[in-house]
Design an enzyme around this catalytic site. Sequence first.
Site, mmCIF file in Angstrom:
data_model
loop_
_atom_site.group_PDB
_atom_site.id
_atom_site.type_symbol
_atom_site.label_atom_id
_atom_site.label_comp_id
_atom_site.label_asym_id
_atom_site.label_seq_id
_atom_site.Cartn_x
_atom_site.Cartn_y
_atom_site.Cartn_z
ATOM 1 N N LYS A 112 -2.252 -1.537 -3.874
ATOM 2 C CA LYS A 112 -3.078 -0.331 -3.829
ATOM 3 C C LYS A 112 -2.210 0.908 -3.914
ATOM 4 O O LYS A 112 -1.196 0.945 -3.227
ATOM 5 C CB LYS A 112 -3.821 -0.368 -2.497
ATOM 6 C CG LYS A 112 -4.698 0.769 -2.188
ATOM 7 C CD LYS A 112 -5.264 0.613 -0.802
ATOM 8 C CE LYS A 112 -5.963 1.911 -0.491
ATOM 9 N NZ LYS A 112 -6.202 2.095 0.893
ATOM 10 N N LYS A 147 0.856 -1.189 0.000
ATOM 11 C CA LYS A 147 0.000 0.000 0.000
ATOM 12 C C LYS A 147 0.885 1.230 0.000
ATOM 13 O O LYS A 147 1.673 1.452 0.928
ATOM 14 C CB LYS A 147 -0.893 -0.012 1.240
ATOM 15 C CG LYS A 147 -1.741 1.239 1.388
ATOM 16 C CD LYS A 147 -2.735 1.087 2.516
ATOM 17 C CE LYS A 147 -3.514 2.361 2.736
ATOM 18 N NZ LYS A 147 -4.515 2.205 3.792
#
Length: 349
Positions: free
Chosen positions: A273, A220
């Site tokens: 992400k 992330k």
Amino acid sequence: MTEVKIESAQKTATAGLSVRPRRLRLSLALRRMARETELTPADFIYPLFVRYGSDRQVPIDSMPGCSQLTVDKLAAEAGEIAALGIPAVLLFGIPEHKDWHGSDNFSDDGVIPRAIRAIKEAAPALAVISDMCFCEYTDHGHCGIINSPENGHFDPALPLGYLLNDPTLELLGEASLAHARAGADIIAPSGMIDGMVAGIRSALDVGGFSHVAVMSYAAKYASVFYGPFRDASHSAPGFGDRAQYQLDPANRREALKEIALDVEQGADILMVKPAMPSLDILNEARRRFELPLAAYQVSGEYAMIQAAARQGWLDLEKSALESLTCIKRAGADLIVTYFAKDAIRWLGG
Ligand code: PBG
């Protein structure tokens, strides 16, 4: 005379052209046969913002089509999502009260445990994934416990305001148990805390929830594309940013190392992400690791497409479907997307 020359020159130029990929693009039927990537409802995970209070649906300005919903509104919403064939929702909470350790997140009466019970009652077949992070629940907006003499967790060797890793791990375990007790099928730690997968796994196992899966936000990035989400969930950090725990978008090797660590720690599903800015990482993760792989098309990616469509600069349906198809082509088995419900309708489902 000249004409004949041109004709023979053309023949020479094309004589060896036996490989003609355009043959399979000639008609819609042929293009359908040649299509390698097809979106289906089972690819999607739909995020929901659950807020405190009752009988409210509060539209999110920067995310047209998305709203914060109170718990009593979830039964109808869950029914609609399940009827579309979407297998799972991902829950984010907006509590009434925030405090230094985000207690709403680990209380059985917190907004998310209540939401999980409501969804499970209304749509038992829908899988419930609970986002496991503290930024929506803490008064400072960071993803765990911060270093401060005021909250009983102070390490003088570390900077003031630093996100303390191991005390945060303990809280993540507590909150995961509260969500599991409420009926969550999957816990999705999103804070990029070292050891979060192992910590949550052992808390769940010891607590009698060895059947509950962990979907890790393994890679992330500290991305600016989460901007609209922070408005939606009231979770912007009160000071500083998330660069001390989330990945530098400039780094590729570090992302792969993070993913490998989560595999070792027992993650069941991996996530990368944001999605479109990380297609290279997604693709490499697909090649290197055997676990199911998810990509999160984040709020900013959604907002960009919506905003351009509102200006008349992009076709909403086509750009959303192209973005999702390409995320799947890059290697995603699952896509968390605010377009999930619309995409299924556009696909004719
Ligand atoms: C919580 C969390 C965030 C998102 C998912 N989980 C915000 C953040 O890290 O700041 C972003 C999702 C989106 O932008 O759609 N940590």
